[in-house]
Design a protein around this motif. Structure first.
Motif, mmCIF file in Angstrom:
data_model
loop_
_atom_site.group_PDB
_atom_site.id
_atom_site.type_symbol
_atom_site.label_atom_id
_atom_site.label_comp_id
_atom_site.label_asym_id
_atom_site.label_seq_id
_atom_site.Cartn_x
_atom_site.Cartn_y
_atom_site.Cartn_z
ATOM 1 N N TYR A 1 0.829 -1.200 0.000
ATOM 2 C CA TYR A 1 0.000 0.000 0.000
ATOM 3 C C TYR A 1 0.866 1.254 0.000
ATOM 4 N N THR A 2 0.376 2.296 -0.642
ATOM 5 C CA THR A 2 1.024 3.603 -0.552
ATOM 6 C C THR A 2 0.703 4.179 0.821
ATOM 7 N N THR A 3 1.363 5.258 1.190
ATOM 8 C CA THR A 3 1.112 5.852 2.500
ATOM 9 C C THR A 3 -0.277 6.461 2.613
ATOM 10 N N ASP A 4 -0.918 6.718 1.476
ATOM 11 C CA ASP A 4 -2.296 7.227 1.536
ATOM 12 C C ASP A 4 -3.332 6.092 1.439
ATOM 13 N N GLY A 5 -2.866 4.832 1.539
ATOM 14 C CA GLY A 5 -3.781 3.702 1.629
ATOM 15 C C GLY A 5 -4.168 3.022 0.347
ATOM 16 N N VAL B 1 7.677 5.452 -0.001
ATOM 17 C CA VAL B 1 7.460 4.669 1.207
ATOM 18 C C VAL B 1 6.199 3.834 0.993
ATOM 19 N N TYR B 2 6.277 2.538 1.326
ATOM 20 C CA TYR B 2 5.149 1.638 1.172
ATOM 21 C C TYR B 2 4.893 0.896 2.482
ATOM 22 N N VAL B 3 3.683 0.437 2.649
ATOM 23 C CA VAL B 3 3.325 -0.419 3.769
ATOM 24 C C VAL B 3 3.050 -1.798 3.185
ATOM 25 N N SER C 1 2.857 -6.204 9.541
ATOM 26 C CA SER C 1 2.754 -4.989 8.740
ATOM 27 C C SER C 1 4.044 -4.210 8.942
ATOM 28 N N LYS D 1 6.705 -0.879 7.258
ATOM 29 C CA LYS D 1 6.917 0.215 6.325
ATOM 30 C C LYS D 1 8.258 -0.003 5.657
ATOM 31 N N ILE E 1 11.006 1.670 2.647
ATOM 32 C CA ILE E 1 11.396 2.718 1.702
ATOM 33 C C ILE E 1 11.985 2.011 0.500
#
Length: 159
Positions: free
Chosen positions: A116-120, A145-147, A154, A156, A158
């Motif tokens: 996921y991107t940082t904005d979900g 940055v990804y989750v 889970s 994070k 880079i």
């Protein structure tokens, strides 16, 4: 070519164990292609490294520690600690980051891993193999940055 490089490695380990130890290096780390497996060998154990017929073999005190096809060796490095960081870094139990890949070893058979991107926004989905291992290849994604989420973890990352 890989065979020559590993032969030079074997010679260096044999000839320079004292100078390597003096530099603070205490471990030899092999990163494997299969599932992101990592093998760490203490130089104090005086490993003997040989290559023959396309196979890498590392013995310590007469016991075989590693025996694998050369093609399975992704890379190797010397490390000051038994849990090296940098190109290949253990992030959490069963999760490792290595050169643009996240290896998830505890996803369960057929488990789904989402990136996921940082904005979900979901940008990538990977399914674990029969052993519960998944190779999440981030190299095709833009630098950001990804989750990375599985049912069990889970993190994070880079990229």
């Amino acid at each position: 070519m890989k065979k020559k490089i590993l032969a030079v490695l074997a010679l260096l380990v044999t000839l320079s164990a004292g100078s390597v130890a003096a530099a603070g290096v205490r471990y030899l780390v092999f990163n494997m292609n299969e599932g992101g497996q990592q093998v760490v060998i203490a130089l104090a154990d005086q490993p003997v490294i040989t290559t023959a017929a396309g196979t890498l073999k590392v013995t310590v005190g007469g016991a075989v520690k590693v025996e694998t096809p050369l093609d399975n060796v992704k890379n190797y490095c010397f490390s000051e600690t038994s849990t090296p960081t940098g190109i290949s870094e253990a992030l959490k139990d069963g999760v490792r980051l290595e050169e643009g890949h996240v290896y998830v070893a505890n996803a369960g058979k057929g488990g789904r891993i989402g990136v996921y991107t940082t904005d979900g926004r979901l940008v990538l989905t990977v399914t674990a193999d029969d052993k519960g291992v998944a190779d999440v290849d981030l190299s095709g994604l833009r630098k950001a940055v990804y989750v990375v989420k599985s049912a069990n973890t889970s993190i994070k990352v880079i990229n």
